[in-house]
Design an enzyme around this catalytic site. Structure first.
Site, PDB file in Angstrom:
ATOM      1  N   ASP A  42       0.837  -1.199   0.000  1.00  0.00           N
ATOM      2  CA  ASP A  42       0.000   0.000   0.000  1.00  0.00           C
ATOM      3  C   ASP A  42       0.874   1.252   0.000  1.00  0.00           C
ATOM      4  O   ASP A  42       2.021   1.214   0.475  1.00  0.00           O
ATOM      5  CB  ASP A  42      -0.891   0.021   1.242  1.00  0.00           C
ATOM      6  CG  ASP A  42      -1.941  -1.081   1.216  1.00  0.00           C
ATOM      7  OD1 ASP A  42      -2.289  -1.542   0.116  1.00  0.00           O
ATOM      8  OD2 ASP A  42      -2.414  -1.468   2.307  1.00  0.00           O
ATOM      9  N   PRO A  43       0.346   2.377  -0.487  1.00  0.00           N
ATOM     10  CA  PRO A  43       1.112   3.639  -0.424  1.00  0.00           C
ATOM     11  C   PRO A  43       1.570   3.983   0.995  1.00  0.00           C
ATOM     12  O   PRO A  43       2.655   4.526   1.189  1.00  0.00           O
ATOM     13  CB  PRO A  43       0.116   4.674  -0.961  1.00  0.00           C
ATOM     14  CG  PRO A  43      -0.750   3.892  -1.893  1.00  0.00           C
ATOM     15  CD  PRO A  43      -0.915   2.537  -1.253  1.00  0.00           C
TER      16      PRO A  43
END
Length: 292
Positions: A42-43
């Site tokens: 995920d970012p």
């Protein structure tokens, strides 16, 4: 012009960048014709993102299915729409379990467990990503599925945050782990931060940051051979004659008194280089994917 680069780079992904953006940046730095990653981050997350170039992309499945290692925090007191800090708060709780309560419940979250993925995830539902459907206003609850958690250990604990180390199989969501532990203890919680510390045989010690890549003139020297993704599989060295057959996709008979008869997954090499991935059946190596 794009270069025919081949090899693995163990990237230390920064926060705020998606896995696709990280691959795009690194591919541009290398001028590589082809690149892909093994295991989405995920970012919000940082840490190990293995990136394969060229012919090494054929070995990606062997890394994607490998064991993952994470260090992460559970923030106590609030549940969010995304099960991490990027979502909106949807529920709160004043209950803060002590460390003894927490340790007592951890066996419920190790071994083979059923886990419901976060609604904000890249899992496809009827051909569309779950997060896209949720952003469009749909209320979505994904079905639980089995995952494997080998170890789950407390690193530190306080009234506000608990830090864990975890080793797990592919498909395990840290955001679900934090959400479900908090709920099981009569509280609410979400993932505060997350760092992936290992993927298969790739470790933090060999990871490279984007800043280091940008400052390195000879970036090719940082690449690992495609064989780095195959250390856990049997290797079979071939003669020049058999190597020539394999390059054309033909099976070869394995000779010698120690020659294996049946292996479900193996790779063959010539002079230390990967030639093909495949299997051994009835004493023959049958190539599935041949590397140029």
């Amino acid at each position: 012009m794009k270069r025919p680069v081949t090899g693995w780079l163990v990237l230390d992904k920064p926060a705020g960048m998606s896995s696709a953006q990280a691959v795009g940046k690194v591919r541009w730095l290398y001028g590589a014709a082809k690149a892909g990653h093994a295991g989405t981050l995920d970012p919000l997350a940082t840490g190990i993102l293995p990136i394969a170039f060229g012919e090494a992309t054929k070995t990606i499945p062997f890394i994607e299915d490998g064991r993952k290692r994470y260090r992460f925090s559970l923030v106590w007191g609030s549940a969010t729409t995304t099960d991490d800090t990027e979502g909106e708060t949807v529920a709160t709780s004043s209950h803060r379990p002590d460390e003894a309560e927490l340790r007592a419940i951890l066996p419920r979250f190790t071994g083979s467990i059923l886990q419901r993925p976060p609604a904000f995830s890249a899992i496809k539902v009827d051909g569309e990503r779950a997060y896209a459907r949720v952003r469009a206003g749909e209320v979505l609850e994904l079905p639980a599925r089995p995952v494997q958690v080998e170890t789950l250990e407390i690193v530190s604990h306080s009234d506000t945050e608990t830090v864990f180390d975890m080793r797990c199989g592919a498909g395990t969501y840290v955001r679900s782990i934090t959400r479900d532990i908090a709920k099981a203890l009569g509280s609410h919680g979400h993932t505060g931060w997350l760092r992936r510390t290992g993927v298969a045989d790739f470790e933090e010690a060999g990871a490279v940051t984007i800043a280091a890549l940008e400052a390195t003139p000879n970036r090719d020297a940082l690449l690992l051979a495609p064989a780095a993704a195959l250390r856990h599989l049997p290797q079979i060295a071939l003669s020049p004659e058999d190597a020539a057959l394999i390059r054309h996709g033909n099976p070869v008979l394995l000779r010698g008194h120690n020659a294996p008869l049946e292996i479900p997954a193996a790779w063959v090499s010539f002079q230390g280089n990967v030639l093909a991935l495949g299997r051994v059946e009835q004493g023959q190596f049958r190539p599935g994917r041949v590397l140029a």
